[in-house]
Design an enzyme around this catalytic site. Structure first.
Site, PDB file in Angstrom:
ATOM      1  N   CYS A 120      20.842  54.197  37.487  1.00 56.35           N
ATOM      2  CA  CYS A 120      21.356  53.486  38.663  1.00 56.35           C
ATOM      3  C   CYS A 120      22.264  52.349  38.190  1.00 56.35           C
ATOM      4  O   CYS A 120      21.874  51.551  37.339  1.00 56.35           O
ATOM      5  CB  CYS A 120      20.172  52.898  39.457  1.00 56.35           C
ATOM      6  SG  CYS A 120      20.731  51.878  40.829  1.00 56.35           S
ATOM      7  N   HIS A 180      23.199  53.940  21.594  1.00 54.42           N
ATOM      8  CA  HIS A 180      24.237  53.850  22.644  1.00 54.42           C
ATOM      9  C   HIS A 180      23.886  54.700  23.856  1.00 54.42           C
ATOM     10  O   HIS A 180      24.759  55.094  24.623  1.00 54.42           O
ATOM     11  CB  HIS A 180      25.606  54.267  22.085  1.00 54.42           C
ATOM     12  CG  HIS A 180      26.151  53.283  21.099  1.00 54.42           C
ATOM     13  ND1 HIS A 180      27.046  53.634  20.108  1.00 54.42           N
ATOM     14  CD2 HIS A 180      25.904  51.966  20.933  1.00 54.42           C
ATOM     15  CE1 HIS A 180      27.335  52.556  19.390  1.00 54.42           C
ATOM     16  NE2 HIS A 180      26.658  51.525  19.861  1.00 54.42           N
ATOM     17  N   CYS A 214      17.874  53.487  45.616  1.00 52.96           N
ATOM     18  CA  CYS A 214      18.506  52.379  46.384  1.00 52.96           C
ATOM     19  C   CYS A 214      19.792  52.816  47.083  1.00 52.96           C
ATOM     20  O   CYS A 214      20.428  52.032  47.784  1.00 52.96           O
ATOM     21  CB  CYS A 214      18.808  51.210  45.440  1.00 52.96           C
ATOM     22  SG  CYS A 214      20.190  51.542  44.314  1.00 52.96           S
ATOM     23  N   GLN A 229      24.151  56.510  16.907  1.00 52.15           N
ATOM     24  CA  GLN A 229      25.134  55.920  17.814  1.00 52.15           C
ATOM     25  C   GLN A 229      25.644  56.997  18.768  1.00 52.15           C
ATOM     26  O   GLN A 229      26.363  56.694  19.710  1.00 52.15           O
ATOM     27  CB  GLN A 229      26.322  55.343  17.032  1.00 52.15           C
ATOM     28  CG  GLN A 229      25.953  54.259  16.049  1.00 52.15           C
ATOM     29  CD  GLN A 229      27.142  53.880  15.194  1.00 52.15           C
ATOM     30  OE1 GLN A 229      27.948  53.013  15.551  1.00 52.15           O
ATOM     31  NE2 GLN A 229      27.272  54.556  14.065  1.00 52.15           N
ATOM     32  N   CYS A 239      22.027  56.874  43.762  1.00 55.89           N
ATOM     33  CA  CYS A 239      20.657  56.592  43.318  1.00 55.89           C
ATOM     34  C   CYS A 239      19.679  56.961  44.436  1.00 55.89           C
ATOM     35  O   CYS A 239      19.812  56.444  45.558  1.00 55.89           O
ATOM     36  CB  CYS A 239      20.525  55.111  42.964  1.00 55.89           C
ATOM     37  SG  CYS A 239      18.822  54.637  42.618  1.00 55.89           S
ATOM     38  N   ARG A 292      32.845  65.684  29.224  1.00 52.63           N
ATOM     39  CA  ARG A 292      32.206  65.476  27.914  1.00 52.63           C
ATOM     40  C   ARG A 292      30.856  66.193  27.859  1.00 52.63           C
ATOM     41  O   ARG A 292      30.479  66.784  26.859  1.00 52.63           O
ATOM     42  CB  ARG A 292      32.012  63.975  27.647  1.00 52.63           C
ATOM     43  CG  ARG A 292      33.282  63.275  27.210  1.00 52.63           C
ATOM     44  CD  ARG A 292      33.001  61.826  26.827  1.00 52.63           C
ATOM     45  NE  ARG A 292      32.190  61.718  25.611  1.00 52.63           N
ATOM     46  CZ  ARG A 292      31.662  60.564  25.188  1.00 52.63           C
ATOM     47  NH1 ARG A 292      31.814  59.471  25.910  1.00 52.63           N
ATOM     48  NH2 ARG A 292      30.958  60.504  24.100  1.00 52.63           N
ATOM     49  N   GLY A 341      28.161  59.571   8.646  1.00 47.23           N
ATOM     50  CA  GLY A 341      29.202  59.921   9.612  1.00 47.23           C
ATOM     51  C   GLY A 341      29.566  58.812  10.577  1.00 47.23           C
ATOM     52  O   GLY A 341      29.792  59.054  11.763  1.00 47.23           O
ATOM     53  N   VAL A 389      25.666  60.025  21.528  1.00 47.34           N
ATOM     54  CA  VAL A 389      25.004  60.195  22.837  1.00 47.34           C
ATOM     55  C   VAL A 389      24.867  61.689  23.174  1.00 47.34           C
ATOM     56  O   VAL A 389      24.554  62.054  24.295  1.00 47.34           O
ATOM     57  CB  VAL A 389      25.826  59.459  23.929  1.00 47.34           C
ATOM     58  CG1 VAL A 389      25.843  57.961  23.684  1.00 47.34           C
ATOM     59  CG2 VAL A 389      27.266  59.985  24.018  1.00 47.34           C
ATOM     60  N   SER A 433      32.147  55.216  10.961  1.00 43.52           N
ATOM     61  CA  SER A 433      33.216  54.401  10.357  1.00 43.52           C
ATOM     62  C   SER A 433      32.717  52.982  10.078  1.00 43.52           C
ATOM     63  O   SER A 433      33.423  52.175   9.497  1.00 43.52           O
ATOM     64  CB  SER A 433      34.427  54.353  11.304  1.00 43.52           C
ATOM     65  OG  SER A 433      33.994  53.848  12.575  1.00 43.52           O
TER      66      SER A 433
HETATM   67  P1  OAD Z   1      34.068  57.065  14.437  1.00 47.08           P
HETATM   68  O1  OAD Z   1      34.923  58.084  15.082  1.00 47.08           O
HETATM   69  O2  OAD Z   1      34.486  55.618  14.433  1.00 47.08           O
HETATM   70  O3  OAD Z   1      33.799  57.442  12.915  1.00 47.08           O
HETATM   71  C1  OAD Z   1      33.401  58.753  12.591  1.00 47.08           C
HETATM   72  C2  OAD Z   1      33.304  58.795  11.083  1.00 47.08           C
HETATM   73  O4  OAD Z   1      32.788  60.070  10.724  1.00 47.08           O
HETATM   74  C3  OAD Z   1      34.655  58.639  10.382  1.00 47.08           C
HETATM   75  O5  OAD Z   1      34.531  57.603   9.415  1.00 47.08           O
HETATM   76  C4  OAD Z   1      34.878  60.008   9.707  1.00 47.08           C
HETATM   77  O6  OAD Z   1      35.477  59.851   8.435  1.00 47.08           O
HETATM   78  C5  OAD Z   1      33.462  60.506   9.558  1.00 47.08           C
HETATM   79  N1  OAD Z   1      33.328  61.960   9.521  1.00 47.08           N
HETATM   80  C6  OAD Z   1      34.136  62.891  10.061  1.00 47.08           C
HETATM   81  N2  OAD Z   1      33.642  64.132   9.830  1.00 47.08           N
HETATM   82  C7  OAD Z   1      32.491  63.962   9.122  1.00 47.08           C
HETATM   83  C8  OAD Z   1      31.515  64.839   8.584  1.00 47.08           C
HETATM   84  N3  OAD Z   1      31.633  66.172   8.716  1.00 47.08           N
HETATM   85  N4  OAD Z   1      30.454  64.312   7.935  1.00 47.08           N
HETATM   86  C9  OAD Z   1      30.324  62.966   7.788  1.00 47.08           C
HETATM   87  N5  OAD Z   1      31.212  62.069   8.287  1.00 47.08           N
HETATM   88  C10 OAD Z   1      32.281  62.577   8.942  1.00 47.08           C
HETATM   89  O7  OAD Z   1      32.648  57.191  15.139  1.00 47.08           O
HETATM   90  P2  OAD Z   1      31.445  56.167  15.044  1.00 47.08           P
HETATM   91  O8  OAD Z   1      31.436  55.443  13.759  1.00 47.08           O
HETATM   92  O9  OAD Z   1      30.214  56.895  15.444  1.00 47.08           O
HETATM   93  O10 OAD Z   1      30.349  53.638  20.788  1.00 47.08           O
HETATM   94  O11 OAD Z   1      31.825  55.132  16.227  1.00 47.08           O
HETATM   95  C11 OAD Z   1      30.869  54.148  16.551  1.00 47.08           C
HETATM   96  C12 OAD Z   1      30.947  53.884  18.013  1.00 47.08           C
HETATM   97  O12 OAD Z   1      32.298  53.589  18.389  1.00 47.08           O
HETATM   98  C13 OAD Z   1      30.579  55.066  18.878  1.00 47.08           C
HETATM   99  O13 OAD Z   1      29.192  55.212  19.009  1.00 47.08           O
HETATM  100  C14 OAD Z   1      31.182  54.640  20.209  1.00 47.08           C
HETATM  101  C15 OAD Z   1      32.458  53.979  19.749  1.00 47.08           C
HETATM  102  O14 OAD Z   1      32.673  52.771  20.462  1.00 47.08           O
HETATM  103  C16 OAD Z   1      30.035  53.806  22.122  1.00 47.08           C
HETATM  104  O15 OAD Z   1      30.347  54.795  22.718  1.00 47.08           O
HETATM  105  C17 OAD Z   1      29.289  52.676  22.714  1.00 47.08           C
END
Ligand code: OAD
Length: 245
Positions: free
Chosen positions: A131, A123, A152, A105, A149, A74, A189, A107, A191
């Site tokens: 660590c 996140h 430790c 959200q 680490c 990644r 961007g 990374v 969900s």
């Molecule tokens: P998602 O994959 O759940 O949602 C991404 C959203 O972006 C979707 O609703 C798409 O419709 C929208 N999208 C796609 N292309 C786009 C664009 N060009 N412009 C605007 N929006 C667009 O990702 P997140 O909502 O970020 O957590 O997911 C939240 C968290 O779920 C992540 O941070 C991750 C995961 O668990 C951790 O890793 C802790």
């Protein structure tokens, strides 16, 4: 109110007049940089992996080598990506508005690479190692299959929040304060499915803030006053342009 691809007349003025704008971004904000989102099945990151298998402390303890291989894949993927016009527009908006708090959200470090300062990393950050035992940030030997680490001797892990883990306290606290205090809450961007991040919009909705989401697809959230069905890389630069009109 859903605006297909265009910006409601009142929005640029609302941003310009706002004392404090709070922005929350999700994976969609990096989609136009070529970084896969999480839940878009056709190209979602997880369509190739089972999240429980990889993004949990239990998975790490079971097979730290596998987890490091995935995160290094990644890191390579994300390091090769470039910030998109949406990232740059947010960095510029922060300079032009009275006060902008950016919570992500993501990374992937793309906001920082686009010039955004003081990004609240809800996140964590893919490019930081911590660590596993103490949680402190550390720099290990990246040639090792599982870096250790230096303090430790325990295992190092990627500095991201895994399933079942809590949000870094300072990030959560600062984000909640910004959501409560802001006059405009802009969700870009995401969900809006994962809490507590998704709860920030609900917090903002309890005050008098104007709530706006930018997402080409409808989300399950019902708190937004304005939903702009468009890509962030298109809309955010347009918003910036309209600020001066
Ligand atoms: P998602 O994959 O759940 O949602 C991404 C959203 O972006 C979707 O609703 C798409 O419709 C929208 N999208 C796609 N292309 C786009 C664009 N060009 N412009 C605007 N929006 C667009 O990702 P997140 O909502 O970020 O957590 O997911 C939240 C968290 O779920 C992540 O941070 C991750 C995961 O668990 C951790 O890793 C802790």
């Amino acid at each position: 109110m859903t605006n297909v691809g265009d910006i409601p007349e009142a929005l640029p003025g609302a941003l310009r007049d706002a004392r404090h704008v709070c922005v929350l971004t999700g994976a969609g904000a990096s989609a136009e940089s070529g970084v896969p989102t999480f839940r878009e099945a056709q190209d979602g990151l997880w369509s190739r992996y089972s999240p429980q298998q990889l993004a949990t402390p239990e998975a790490f303890m079971a097979d730290p080598g596998l987890i490091w291989r995935w995160y290094r894949w990644r890191r390579k993927l994300v390091a090769a990506a470039e910030p998109n016009p949406g990232h740059y527009a947010l960095a510029e908006l922060a300079k032009r508005l009275s006060r902008l708090t950016l919570i992500t959200q993501n990374v992937d470090n793309l906001h920082q690479r686009a010039g955004s300062k003081d990004v609240i990393e809800f996140h964590g950050n893919l490019f930081v190692d911590r660590c596993f035992t103490e949680g402190t940030i550390a720099v290990g030997d990246d040639t090792q299959a599982v870096p250790k680490c230096p303090q430790c001797g325990g295992l190092l892990r990627p500095g991201v929040v895994w399933f079942g883990e809590t949000i870094p306290e300072a990030a959560l606290d600062e984000s909640c304060k910004a959501a409560v205090d802001c006059d405009v809450f802009l969700s870009v961007g995401t969900s809006s499915e994962v809490y507590p991040a998704a709860g920030l919009a609900e917090l903002a909705a309890e005050s008098t803030a104007l709530l706006v989401e930018i997402n080409p697809k409808p989300t399950g959230s019902t708190v937004f006053d304005i939903s702009i069905a468009a890509k962030s890389g298109i809309i955010l630069p347009k918003l910036l342009e309209l600020l001066d009109d």
